[in-house]
Write an enzyme that holds these catalytic residues in place. Structure first.
Site, PDB file in Angstrom:
ATOM      1  N   LYS A 172       0.870  -1.178   0.000  1.00  0.00           N
ATOM      2  CA  LYS A 172       0.000   0.000   0.000  1.00  0.00           C
ATOM      3  C   LYS A 172       0.908   1.229   0.000  1.00  0.00           C
ATOM      4  CE  LYS A 172      -1.470   2.948   2.830  1.00  0.00           C
ATOM      5  NZ  LYS A 172      -1.513   4.200   2.034  1.00  0.00           N
ATOM      6  N   ASP A 204      -5.775   4.878   1.837  1.00  0.00           N
ATOM      7  CA  ASP A 204      -5.284   5.711   2.933  1.00  0.00           C
ATOM      8  C   ASP A 204      -4.955   4.853   4.153  1.00  0.00           C
ATOM      9  OD1 ASP A 204      -7.768   4.992   3.762  1.00  0.00           O
ATOM     10  OD2 ASP A 204      -8.674   6.974   3.505  1.00  0.00           O
ATOM     11  N   VAL A 207      -6.462   1.276   4.755  1.00  0.00           N
ATOM     12  CA  VAL A 207      -5.893   0.124   4.050  1.00  0.00           C
ATOM     13  C   VAL A 207      -4.620  -0.343   4.782  1.00  0.00           C
ATOM     14  CG1 VAL A 207      -4.896  -0.683   1.870  1.00  0.00           C
ATOM     15  CG2 VAL A 207      -6.925   0.768   1.845  1.00  0.00           C
ATOM     16  N   GLY A 208      -3.837   0.620   5.241  1.00  0.00           N
ATOM     17  CA  GLY A 208      -2.637   0.283   6.024  1.00  0.00           C
ATOM     18  C   GLY A 208      -3.012  -0.471   7.296  1.00  0.00           C
ATOM     19  N   GLU A 246      10.478   1.808   9.881  1.00  0.00           N
ATOM     20  CA  GLU A 246      11.456   2.846   9.503  1.00  0.00           C
ATOM     21  C   GLU A 246      10.748   4.168   9.720  1.00  0.00           C
ATOM     22  OE1 GLU A 246      14.449   2.089   8.837  1.00  0.00           O
ATOM     23  OE2 GLU A 246      14.258  -0.037   8.401  1.00  0.00           O
ATOM     24  N   CYS A 280      14.073  11.461   5.831  1.00  0.00           N
ATOM     25  CA  CYS A 280      14.066  11.079   7.251  1.00  0.00           C
ATOM     26  C   CYS A 280      15.462  11.194   7.858  1.00  0.00           C
ATOM     27  CB  CYS A 280      13.534   9.666   7.383  1.00  0.00           C
ATOM     28  SG  CYS A 280      14.331   8.522   6.251  1.00  0.00           S
ATOM     29  N   GLU A 380      10.588  16.800  14.470  1.00  0.00           N
ATOM     30  CA  GLU A 380      10.964  16.537  13.087  1.00  0.00           C
ATOM     31  C   GLU A 380      10.133  17.490  12.221  1.00  0.00           C
ATOM     32  OE1 GLU A 380       9.540  12.978  11.061  1.00  0.00           O
ATOM     33  OE2 GLU A 380      11.564  12.658  10.298  1.00  0.00           O
TER      34      GLU A 380
HETATM   35  P1  NAD Z   1       2.647   8.728   7.393  1.00  0.00           P
HETATM   36  O1  NAD Z   1       3.012   7.922   8.575  1.00  0.00           O
HETATM   37  O2  NAD Z   1       1.532   9.684   7.512  1.00  0.00           O
HETATM   38  O3  NAD Z   1       2.253   7.773   6.177  1.00  0.00           O
HETATM   39  C1  NAD Z   1       3.077   6.709   5.759  1.00  0.00           C
HETATM   40  C2  NAD Z   1       2.221   5.611   5.185  1.00  0.00           C
HETATM   41  O4  NAD Z   1       1.446   5.030   6.226  1.00  0.00           O
HETATM   42  C3  NAD Z   1       1.214   6.081   4.140  1.00  0.00           C
HETATM   43  O5  NAD Z   1       1.080   5.068   3.171  1.00  0.00           O
HETATM   44  C4  NAD Z   1      -0.079   6.226   4.947  1.00  0.00           C
HETATM   45  O6  NAD Z   1      -1.239   6.079   4.194  1.00  0.00           O
HETATM   46  C5  NAD Z   1       0.056   5.093   5.933  1.00  0.00           C
HETATM   47  N1  NAD Z   1      -0.617   5.282   7.205  1.00  0.00           N
HETATM   48  C6  NAD Z   1      -0.892   6.454   7.831  1.00  0.00           C
HETATM   49  N2  NAD Z   1      -1.473   6.200   9.027  1.00  0.00           N
HETATM   50  C7  NAD Z   1      -1.538   4.849   9.147  1.00  0.00           C
HETATM   51  C8  NAD Z   1      -2.014   3.979  10.167  1.00  0.00           C
HETATM   52  N3  NAD Z   1      -2.529   4.438  11.296  1.00  0.00           N
HETATM   53  N4  NAD Z   1      -1.929   2.645   9.974  1.00  0.00           N
HETATM   54  C9  NAD Z   1      -1.395   2.143   8.838  1.00  0.00           C
HETATM   55  N5  NAD Z   1      -0.931   2.926   7.829  1.00  0.00           N
HETATM   56  C10 NAD Z   1      -0.993   4.260   7.994  1.00  0.00           C
HETATM   57  O7  NAD Z   1       4.002   9.388   6.934  1.00  0.00           O
HETATM   58  P2  NAD Z   1       4.264  10.322   5.673  1.00  0.00           P
HETATM   59  O8  NAD Z   1       3.746  11.662   6.010  1.00  0.00           O
HETATM   60  O9  NAD Z   1       3.815   9.659   4.426  1.00  0.00           O
HETATM   61  O10 NAD Z   1       5.875  10.310   5.651  1.00  0.00           O
HETATM   62  C11 NAD Z   1       6.643  11.152   6.426  1.00  0.00           C
HETATM   63  C12 NAD Z   1       7.243  10.438   7.621  1.00  0.00           C
HETATM   64  O11 NAD Z   1       7.918   9.254   7.223  1.00  0.00           O
HETATM   65  C13 NAD Z   1       8.285  11.252   8.334  1.00  0.00           C
HETATM   66  O12 NAD Z   1       8.062  11.191   9.726  1.00  0.00           O
HETATM   67  C14 NAD Z   1       9.588  10.577   7.975  1.00  0.00           C
HETATM   68  O13 NAD Z   1      10.623  10.762   8.887  1.00  0.00           O
HETATM   69  C15 NAD Z   1       9.195   9.173   7.858  1.00  0.00           C
HETATM   70  N6  NAD Z   1      10.121   8.426   7.008  1.00  0.00           N
HETATM   71  C16 NAD Z   1      10.990   7.531   7.567  1.00  0.00           C
HETATM   72  C17 NAD Z   1      11.891   6.851   6.783  1.00  0.00           C
HETATM   73  C18 NAD Z   1      12.858   5.864   7.377  1.00  0.00           C
HETATM   74  O14 NAD Z   1      13.366   5.048   6.641  1.00  0.00           O
HETATM   75  N7  NAD Z   1      13.115   5.905   8.649  1.00  0.00           N
HETATM   76  C19 NAD Z   1      11.916   7.061   5.428  1.00  0.00           C
HETATM   77  C20 NAD Z   1      11.028   7.974   4.884  1.00  0.00           C
HETATM   78  C21 NAD Z   1      10.124   8.648   5.691  1.00  0.00           C
END
Ligand code: NAD
Length: 476
Positions: A172, A204, A207-208, A246, A280, A380
């Site tokens: 997803k 969104d 699905v996660g 991650e 990140c 962050e």
């Molecule tokens: P996000 O957590 O909002 O979304 C990430 C993914 O998770 C999306 O596909 C989203 O639809 C899904 N999601 C959101 N809430 C969920 C839930 N409750 N259950 C299951 N799935 C859910 O993050 P974002 O805004 O897309 O990305 C930014 C964040 O990602 C930053 O905090 C960044 O540091 C982190 N990040 C970490 C790494 C790493 O490798 N450590 C790499 C890239 C980004």
């Protein structure tokens, strides 16, 4: 740059309609107007994708290493053919400048398939210890949930490792940047990935959440915010599946007194602003000797003020917009907190850069005289905002660097590489870069503390997707 498959999912080797017809707009961050739509899935679509992945696992888990090496090579070849399109797609959906999106973002995605193929040559799936055979077996079906900031990289590091391990998967991708994921599905299809091995359901958080909780998924690999990563782990717990996380970062960049300051500060600022600060592992906390704060601030100001901010489609652009209205507003509030908390604004500040009234553009912003308790040193920001902080001794620099709930990355620069390396060894972070060494796609990627659990990339990424079996008394 939408996708012809935007209203479909890829399940069981075919492009299929969602169970329920629901869509959302995908917004172009440079213009704030829709690029197109994408289908929003539900738990019923996840059920179908998991069933396809489970069926495929029976045969794919028993393929030979040579077959999987061959498949990874074919995927890299097809990816190469569609490389330019990948760069354009990523640039359009998440706003990275076209030059950067192509070379680094699209490039990183392709690299993972090649690295995984090469690593398989010498990967030991079976070892013997006396009468015991120790077998590393594919764990099963992997649920993958990915973010928008390095979309192809984050998807491909998981997919390449899963294929190398002999696992099947349900992805997803981020609903904010779904088109690069659909392009990856097309690449996998064209490369001949057996049906059911790779399945994609857009959607969104719901699905996660369905993926995290699904009893037919053996391991969930999540990349994104710490908030969502915690929710995934909680939902995964009742089925006792493995969870890889991650998550976020707030990485320190220690510049030692003996370092060539101009080079280290200038490169450190550029690295912090890369991808509009939406990485990140961005070095967002620059630590300099207290006596050199003014010098560092002046050098950082120089970089921020000449940075070419503008349309991602322009090859000369160095910094595009941030990804969305939500991110833009969050970044603005954090920039405002910097001045309120008493940090010195040496470049940028709130509001849009001059001449860029439309689009989620942010001024490259530098705060000097930041202290560890300030919000800009704790949160962050995920935008082009640098916090410069002072230290009085290298021991104190190490203490400040380690004093954060995140421990994803850290950076140390100094003229004496041995001294810088000794400091690197004291930093409690998953990835420490000495003297701005280039990225290594074979090195483990992941963090300490609230930056996550588990490692991706290279052999560590393959190991994430393996179970360990002991066969006692196995015949030689
Ligand atoms: P996000 O957590 O909002 O979304 C990430 C993914 O998770 C999306 O596909 C989203 O639809 C899904 N999601 C959101 N809430 C969920 C839930 N409750 N259950 C299951 N799935 C859910 O993050 P974002 O805004 O897309 O990305 C930014 C964040 O990602 C930053 O905090 C960044 O540091 C982190 N990040 C970490 C790494 C790493 O490798 N450590 C790499 C890239 C980004």
């Amino acid at each position: 740059m939408a996708s012809k498959h935007a209203l479909e999912f890829y399940i069981g080797g075919a492009w299929v309609a969602p169970v329920e017809a629901r869509t959302i707009d995908v917004i172009d961050p440079a213009t704030e107007t829709p690029l197109g739509k994408v289908a929003l899935g539900s738990s019923a679509d996840v059920d179908k994708a998991v069933a396809a992945a489970r069926t495929a696992f029976d045969t794919f888990s028993r393929t030979s290493v040579e077959e999987r090496m061959d498949l990874l090579g074919r995927i890299a070849d097809v990816y190469k053919k569609r490389f330019t399109e990948m760069g354009q797609t990523i640039s359009a959906e998440m706003g990275a400048p076209i030059s950067f999106a192509t070379r680094f973002q699209a490039g990183a995605g392709m690299g993972h398939f090649r690295v995984a193929r090469d690593l398989l040559k010498d990967f030991h799936f079976v070892e013997r210890d006396g009468a015991t055979e120790i077998v590393r077996e594919p764990i099963g079906v992997i649920g993958m949930i990915t973010p928008w900031n390095w979309p192809a990289n984050q998807i491909c590091c998981k997919v390449a490792a899963a294929i190398a391990a002999g696992c099947t998967m349900v992805l997803k991708p981020s609903e904010v940047a779904p088109y690069s994921a659909l392009l990856i599905a097309e690449i996998l299809e064209e490369a001949g990935v057996p049906k059911g091995v790779f399945n994609l359901v857009n959607g969104d958080a719901a699905v996660g959440q369905a993926i995290a909780a699904h009893p037919g998924i053996d391991c969930v690999s999540f990349t994104g915010s710490t908030r969502a990563g915690i929710d995934v782990a909680i939902r995964a717990a009742p089925t006792v599946k493995r969870v890889g996380q991650e998550l976020g970062g707030k990485s320190a960049n220690i510049i030692l007194d003996d370092e060539n300051f101009e080079k280290a500060v200038v490169e450190g600022v550029k690295l912090c602003f890369r991808n509009s600060g939406q990485s990140c592992n961005a070095p967002t906390r620059m630590l300099v000797p207290r006596s050199r704060m003014a010098e560092a601030a002046a050098l950082a100001k120089g970089v921020a003020e000449v940075m070419k901010v503008g349309s991602p489609a322009d090859p000369a652009t160095e910094m595009g917009p941030v990804v969305s209205e939500v991110q833009w507003s969050k970044i603005q509030a954090l920039i405002e907190s910097g001045a309120k908390d008493g940090a010195e604004t040496v470049a940028g500040g709130p509001g849009r850069p001059a001449g860029l009234e439309k689009g989620y553009y942010v001024k490259p912003t530098v705060f000097a005289g930041v202290t560890p308790a300030m919000t800009v040193a704790r949160e962050e920001i995920f935008g082009p905002v640098l916090a410069i902080m002072a230290y009085d001794s290298t021991d104190q620099a190490v203490e400040i660097a380690n004093d954060h709930p995140f421990g994803l990355a850290a950076y140390v620069s100094g003229a004496d590489a041995a001294k810088a390396t000794a400091i690197a060894r004291r930093l409690r972070a998953g990835m420490v870069t000495v003297n701005l060494a280039p990225a290594d796609p074979k090195a483990p990627f992941g963090g300490y503390r609230q930056s996550g659990n588990g490692r991706e990339w290279g052999r560590f990424g393959i190991e994430e997707y393996l179970e360990t079996k002991a066969v006692l008394g196995a015949a030689a």
